[in-house]
Design an enzyme around this catalytic site. Structure first.
Site, PDB file in Angstrom:
ATOM      1  N   ASN A  50      -9.977  35.568 -12.848  1.00 46.06           N
ATOM      2  CA  ASN A  50      -9.786  35.202 -11.443  1.00 46.06           C
ATOM      3  C   ASN A  50      -9.724  33.684 -11.318  1.00 46.06           C
ATOM      4  OD1 ASN A  50      -9.788  34.943  -8.669  1.00 46.06           O
ATOM      5  ND2 ASN A  50     -11.923  35.556  -8.408  1.00 46.06           N
TER       6      ASN A  50
ATOM      7  N   LYS B   1      -9.066  31.957  -8.732  1.00 46.97           N
ATOM      8  CA  LYS B   1      -9.484  31.494  -7.398  1.00 46.97           C
ATOM      9  C   LYS B   1      -8.449  30.488  -6.860  1.00 46.97           C
ATOM     10  CE  LYS B   1     -14.220  32.615  -8.521  1.00 46.97           C
ATOM     11  NZ  LYS B   1     -15.649  32.293  -8.390  1.00 46.97           N
TER      12      LYS B   1
ATOM     13  N   HIS C  45     -13.912  40.463  -2.625  1.00 47.34           N
ATOM     14  CA  HIS C  45     -14.677  39.468  -3.382  1.00 47.34           C
ATOM     15  C   HIS C  45     -15.718  38.815  -2.477  1.00 47.34           C
ATOM     16  CE1 HIS C  45     -15.602  35.939  -5.813  1.00 47.34           C
ATOM     17  NE2 HIS C  45     -15.051  36.558  -6.845  1.00 47.34           N
TER      18      HIS C  45
ATOM     19  N   GLU D 118     -20.593  42.173  -8.934  1.00 51.60           N
ATOM     20  CA  GLU D 118     -20.812  40.727  -8.979  1.00 51.60           C
ATOM     21  C   GLU D 118     -21.994  40.383  -8.076  1.00 51.60           C
ATOM     22  OE1 GLU D 118     -17.862  38.274  -7.171  1.00 51.60           O
ATOM     23  OE2 GLU D 118     -17.829  39.524  -5.384  1.00 51.60           O
TER      24      GLU D 118
END
Length: 240
Positions: free
Chosen positions: A8, A10, A89, A163
């Site tokens: 990821n 971001k 997320h 996460e």
């Protein structure tokens, strides 16, 4: 069973020049047959990214078309060759204010379009301080809401990324969960979803093997480490 590694990026890198350099370095990383690797860059780089890895996106809207300024539909991503999409997320939940109800709509839309969903769930530090039982109950609540629009038989198709918010590297004082703690939570998640669950709390080249050698953990969702070719290589090797 294949271990899944999802990088990821971001909101990085800052330019196409940097992206090209990064991809050149990452494409030199060897991937074993028992590992599946995907990269999730910012939207603007998706149609320009030429890499040996599978493409993923960092978000998608829940509708196919309409007056939704700034949003990207699942079918648009599919048409670009995107296979995976990260939804829910913690950074979007925290900074954008995404709710479980919105995430549920996104999940349904993405699956209808044929994308493989990576649903992120995890408890905040305040909840973890109350103990594992409270944390499991919190995550169970997220899952029930986020998967509420899917038929029971389709829920196992969703890949869950556990996460824990307190373990994400961008959070103050963050430190990774222990492999044992992550595995215990993942077992709890699998009882609900019956599908794959990967770990995404500050995974890096130094600690990846401890997580990925656990049979309960089906892969990893590294963030910052996926922008560092040598770190990403170590994670992929650990998955192998």
């Amino acid at each position: 069973m294949q271990k899944l590694t999802i990088g990821n990026w971001k909101m990085n890198p800052g330019s196409l020049v940097e992206v090209k350099k990064l991809v050149q370095s990452l494409d030199k990383v060897k991937v074993g047959k028992n590992v599946s690797v995907a990269i999730c860059p910012p939207f603007v780089y998706l149609p320009l990214l030429k890499t040996k890895f599978t493409l993923g996106a960092q978000d998608a809207f829940g509708e196919e078309k309409g007056a939704y300024t700034g949003e990207i539909s699942p079918s648009m991503l599919k048409n670009l060759g995107v296979e995976y999409v990260i939804l829910g997320h913690s950074e979007r939940r925290i900074h954008i204010g995404e709710t479980d109800e919105l995430i549920a709509k996104k999940i349904k839309g993405a699956m209808v379009a044929g994308l493989k969903v990576i649903l992120c769930v995890g408890e905040p530090l305040a909840m973890r301080k109350k103990g594992m039982a409270a944390s499991k109950k919190y995550v169970e609540g997220q899952l029930k809401k986020d998967l509420s629009l899917l038929k029971p038989k389709d829920r196992s198709k969703v890949i869950v990324a556990y996460e824990p918010i307190w373990a994400i590297s961008t959070m103050p004082g963050a430190k990774p969960d222990s492999p044992e703690g992550a595995a215990e939570m993942i077992v709890s998640i699998k009882k609900i979803t019956k599908g794959k669950v990967i770990y995404g709390g500050s995974v890096n080249g130094a600690n990846a093997r401890g997580f990925l050698e656990r049979k309960e953990i089906d892969g990893a969702l590294p963030g910052g480490a996926s922008l560092k070719p040598e770190e990403f290589r170590k994670i992929i090797e650990a998955a192998s």
